[in-house]
Design a protein around this motif. Structure first.
Motif, PDB file in Angstrom:
ATOM      1  N   UNK A   1      30.788   2.245  25.563  1.00  9.60           N
ATOM      2  CA  UNK A   1      32.085   2.379  24.706  1.00  9.60           C
ATOM      3  C   UNK A   1      32.093   1.847  23.253  1.00  9.60           C
ATOM      4  N   UNK A   2      31.179   0.530  23.459  1.00  9.27           N
ATOM      5  CA  UNK A   2      31.130  -0.395  22.218  1.00  9.27           C
ATOM      6  C   UNK A   2      31.165   0.241  20.976  1.00  9.27           C
ATOM      7  N   UNK A   3      29.898   1.298  20.750  1.00  6.72           N
ATOM      8  CA  UNK A   3      29.900   2.017  19.477  1.00  6.72           C
ATOM      9  C   UNK A   3      31.038   2.818  18.930  1.00  6.72           C
ATOM     10  N   UNK A   4      31.814   3.192  19.952  1.00 12.72           N
ATOM     11  CA  UNK A   4      33.019   4.010  19.532  1.00 12.72           C
ATOM     12  C   UNK A   4      33.825   3.077  18.530  1.00 12.72           C
ATOM     13  N   UNK A   5      33.873   1.570  19.069  1.00 12.71           N
ATOM     14  CA  UNK A   5      34.763   0.771  18.189  1.00 12.71           C
ATOM     15  C   UNK A   5      34.183   0.599  16.625  1.00 12.71           C
ATOM     16  N   UNK A   6      32.761   0.526  16.595  1.00  8.80           N
ATOM     17  CA  UNK A   6      32.374   0.570  15.162  1.00  8.80           C
ATOM     18  C   UNK A   6      32.511   1.653  14.651  1.00  8.80           C
ATOM     19  N   UNK A   7      32.416   2.853  15.180  1.00  7.81           N
ATOM     20  CA  UNK A   7      32.505   4.068  14.582  1.00  7.81           C
ATOM     21  C   UNK A   7      34.156   4.210  14.150  1.00  7.81           C
ATOM     22  N   UNK A   8      34.990   4.013  14.841  1.00  9.73           N
ATOM     23  CA  UNK A   8      36.585   4.136  14.543  1.00  9.73           C
ATOM     24  C   UNK A   8      36.873   3.065  13.196  1.00  9.73           C
ATOM     25  N   UNK A   9      36.171   1.954  13.359  1.00 14.32           N
ATOM     26  CA  UNK A   9      36.266   1.061  12.194  1.00 14.32           C
ATOM     27  C   UNK A   9      35.726   1.680  10.850  1.00 14.32           C
ATOM     28  N   UNK A  10      34.433   2.413  10.964  1.00  8.63           N
ATOM     29  CA  UNK A  10      33.901   2.929  10.013  1.00  8.63           C
ATOM     30  C   UNK A  10      34.578   4.044   9.250  1.00  8.63           C
ATOM     31  N   UNK A  11      35.441   5.126  10.243  1.00  7.24           N
ATOM     32  CA  UNK A  11      35.984   5.970   9.882  1.00  7.24           C
ATOM     33  C   UNK A  11      37.484   5.450   9.213  1.00  7.24           C
ATOM     34  N   UNK A  12      37.836   4.577   9.579  1.00  4.26           N
ATOM     35  CA  UNK A  12      39.073   3.927   8.898  1.00  4.26           C
ATOM     36  C   UNK A  12      38.957   3.491   7.647  1.00  4.26           C
ATOM     37  N   UNK A  13      37.755   2.978   7.019  1.00  6.98           N
ATOM     38  CA  UNK A  13      37.368   2.652   5.769  1.00  6.98           C
ATOM     39  C   UNK A  13      37.150   3.887   5.033  1.00  6.98           C
ATOM     40  N   UNK A  14      36.528   4.734   5.615  1.00 12.05           N
ATOM     41  CA  UNK A  14      36.422   6.154   4.810  1.00 12.05           C
ATOM     42  C   UNK A  14      37.676   6.861   4.619  1.00 12.05           C
ATOM     43  N   UNK A  15      38.668   6.754   5.481  1.00 14.46           N
ATOM     44  CA  UNK A  15      39.826   7.158   5.170  1.00 14.46           C
ATOM     45  C   UNK A  15      40.536   6.566   3.931  1.00 14.46           C
ATOM     46  N   UNK A  16      40.468   5.139   3.855  1.00  6.37           N
ATOM     47  CA  UNK A  16      41.111   4.432   2.980  1.00  6.37           C
ATOM     48  C   UNK A  16      40.526   4.705   1.384  1.00  6.37           C
ATOM     49  N   UNK A  17      39.060   4.830   1.535  1.00  4.72           N
ATOM     50  CA  UNK A  17      38.625   5.312   0.286  1.00  4.72           C
ATOM     51  C   UNK A  17      39.031   6.500  -0.196  1.00  4.72           C
ATOM     52  N   UNK A  18      39.098   7.720   0.662  1.00  3.38           N
ATOM     53  CA  UNK A  18      39.712   8.975   0.371  1.00  3.38           C
ATOM     54  C   UNK A  18      41.050   8.581  -0.120  1.00  3.38           C
ATOM     55  N   UNK A  19      41.788   8.047   0.511  1.00  2.00           N
ATOM     56  CA  UNK A  19      43.162   8.003  -0.055  1.00  2.00           C
ATOM     57  C   UNK A  19      43.157   7.314  -1.505  1.00  2.00           C
ATOM     58  N   UNK A  20      42.666   6.501  -1.707  1.00  2.00           N
ATOM     59  CA  UNK A  20      42.666   5.642  -3.109  1.00  2.00           C
ATOM     60  C   UNK A  20      41.962   6.518  -3.846  1.00  2.00           C
TER      61      UNK A  20
END
Length: 308
Positions: free
Chosen positions: A17-36
């Motif tokens: 399950x560890x990779x899912x934590x990395x993926x969630x973190x990466x997605x959160x940054x992607x969404x922030x950049x889109x919103x900005x």
């Protein structure tokens, strides 16, 4: 071959399950950049400028992730900690594979995909004459240069805005004005004494072609130092069908898109071994496999080019 024993069942499941934590973190940054981007008035940027959005989001994610790992190293993470044995806790997981390899680097060194430079403290050996860091993610360059300065390697370390493909790498090397590729351009004698591939071949385009080109850039007797996560060898005793299935699921749900084009399912070892076929193979290949029970199994070791 690695002789490491798999951890208890519960730890193996948590590791999957560890990779899912990395993926969630990466997605959160992607969404922030889109919103900005939308807030700046670039409403269509997430659709029309996906490459720019992905590059900026991944750069932010990787800087944050690297910083967090430096403070608290964890098993099997796809980026090494900057903590050394003398400075903090003993390295564990895949991070422990890297120091013994990189400390053997010498001569003219090519560092493929150095990211934020978290492994640079391992490259301070006086046996190294110069280092060329090929990092295509421009958003990481400031961190990389700052790290070189902090490690006292400003004079030795050259940051290149390119990937590992020769079509990008050779022009970037020529642009440094160091004359490093003159002999290679003249008689194809190779450029580098050591090439470092640390958690990077998973994301290069056209891996088979890239590994052949990297082989060609090695001088006779040159060494390729490798620490890479690979497709799980689930058909072997060392592998895991469950871990291979987890890799497929992560890839299906966008791991490659959000994690800088990283592929979990590449046969990197096979590509590396085949890279020297044109010359009858490598002088020697010493690769070990580790963490075959996980979604991030590794190969690590040294491949040496023939001297003749």
């Amino acid at each position: 071959m690695s002789s490491e024993a798999p951890p208890p069942f519960r730890e193996r499941m948590l590791g999957l399950l560890e990779p899912s934590q990395l993926m969630a973190m990466a997605i959160s940054y992607y969404m922030r950049v889109c919103v900005e981007a939308v807030k700046r008035g670039e409403v269509l940027a997430p659709i029309t400028q996906t490459a720019k959005i992905r590059d900026e989001a991944f750069a932010r994610f990787w800087i944050a992730f690297s910083t967090a790992r430096a403070a608290a190293p964890a098993p099997n993470a796809p980026e090494t900690s900057t903590i050394t044995e003398a400075e903090g806790p003993e390295l564990v997981g895949s991070a422990a594979l890297i120091p013994p390899l990189l400390r053997t680097a010498s001569g003219v060194v090519l560092d493929i995909g150095p990211g934020t430079g978290s492994q640079m403290h391992l490259l301070r050996s006086p046996a190294i004459t110069s280092i060329y860091g090929a990092e295509p993610c421009v958003g990481l360059h400031a961190e990389l240069r700052a790290k070189a300065a902090a490690e006292g390697l400003e004079a030795k370390y050259h940051v290149l805005s390119c990937g590992a493909a020769s079509s990008e790498l050779l022009p970037a090397l020529e642009a440094t004005g160091t004359g490093i590729v003159d002999a290679h351009n003249r008689d194809r004698s190779g450029v580098f004494d050591t090439i470092l591939c640390v958690r990077v071949l998973c994301s290069v385009p056209q891996m088979e072609r890239t590994t052949r080109e990297l082989y060609a850039l090695l001088k006779p007797g040159g060494r390729l130092l490798v620490t890479e996560h690979v497709v799980n060898p689930w058909r072997t005793v060392k592998g895991s069908f469950l871990a291979r299935a987890a890799q497929a699921i992560y890839m299906m749900f966008g791991w490659r898109y959000f994690i800088g084009d990283c592929c979990m399912d590449r046969d990197t070892e096979g590509a590396l071994r085949r890279a020297a076929d044109q010359d009858g193979g490598w002088e020697s290949v010493q690769l070990e496999r580790s963490f075959g029970w996980s979604a991030l199994p590794y190969i690590s070791g040294v491949l040496v080019k023939k001297t003749q």
